[in-house]
Design a protein around this motif. Sequence first.
Motif, mmCIF file in Angstrom:
data_model
loop_
_atom_site.group_PDB
_atom_site.id
_atom_site.type_symbol
_atom_site.label_atom_id
_atom_site.label_comp_id
_atom_site.label_asym_id
_atom_site.label_seq_id
_atom_site.Cartn_x
_atom_site.Cartn_y
_atom_site.Cartn_z
ATOM 1 N N HIS A 102 34.317 33.491 38.268
ATOM 2 C CA HIS A 102 35.232 34.635 38.431
ATOM 3 C C HIS A 102 35.685 35.140 37.053
ATOM 4 O O HIS A 102 36.692 34.701 36.521
ATOM 5 N N HIS A 157 36.117 38.846 34.643
ATOM 6 C CA HIS A 157 36.135 40.312 34.619
ATOM 7 C C HIS A 157 35.642 40.832 33.278
ATOM 8 O O HIS A 157 36.088 40.364 32.233
ATOM 9 N N HIS A 192 36.642 44.615 39.355
ATOM 10 C CA HIS A 192 37.335 45.256 40.469
ATOM 11 C C HIS A 192 36.619 46.546 40.845
ATOM 12 O O HIS A 192 36.611 47.510 40.075
ATOM 13 N N GLU A 250 34.362 42.223 42.733
ATOM 14 C CA GLU A 250 35.561 41.892 43.506
ATOM 15 C C GLU A 250 35.953 43.177 44.232
ATOM 16 O O GLU A 250 36.332 44.158 43.600
ATOM 17 N N ASP A 254 39.180 33.633 36.716
ATOM 18 C CA ASP A 254 39.735 34.974 36.879
ATOM 19 C C ASP A 254 40.110 35.538 35.511
ATOM 20 O O ASP A 254 41.091 36.273 35.364
ATOM 21 N N HIS A 293 40.523 37.651 32.291
ATOM 22 C CA HIS A 293 40.487 39.042 31.862
ATOM 23 C C HIS A 293 40.542 39.086 30.329
ATOM 24 O O HIS A 293 40.516 40.141 29.731
#
Length: 228
Positions: free
Chosen positions: A8, A10, A41, A72, A170, A172
């Motif tokens: 996960h 980004h 996203h 996502e 997750d 970023h």
Amino acid sequence: MKVTADFHVHSYYSRDSVITFPLLVEWCKRSGVDVVAIMDHDRFEGAVEFKRLSEDRRSAGLWAPKIIPGQEIRTTRGEICGLFLEAYVPGRLPPDETMRIIRSQGGLVYVPHPFDILKIKRLKASELVELSNLVDIIEVFNGKPRFPAANLLARRFVQKHPYTLAAGSDAHEPTKIGAVRVLLDDFDTPDELMRSLGNARIEGKMYSPFGSALLRLYYRKKYSVVTA
Ligand SMILES: [Zn+2]
């Protein structure tokens, strides 16, 4: 051979991420991450671009992490991720429809941060059970849940329901890549991944969303990163 994967991450195609491809390569190398799923996203171009850049580097004899193209996706009931996608998955559809689109591409349905109860729109446990035929993987450990006990609730849930488990940072920001990671047998295809996850080890530490936001400002300034 064992590999370390972060399922996960980004890229800078997500408006709240500052991870460019050179930063991804640098920080995967530093933190020993061999495989990364790009999960922007509601966008898919970053995953395609990062996969191509990674393959270019590897065929030139340079090191780069392997990239799994993902997304996502915002559904009418919270976020659902797809792994091994071939194309963009449209948003704002009901979760079962989104899951069917992911499956129709040969992809795997990955439910991120399932018990992050501070997110207003999300699948309830009962809905997750109802949809279990369409779910491949549950993210049992997320690096940055808004609700700190979310990972504990997810653990408790999967003790009662036999899902395949995975995890992701997750991230970023580059320094958070691999904060949560999965150690597993190397894999190339969705089937191989499902087999490898049956015998995987999940490890890592949660980090604060607040610290993460500050770090993002720093990176935006230092590297002039703007959303792609
Ligand atoms: Zn995410």
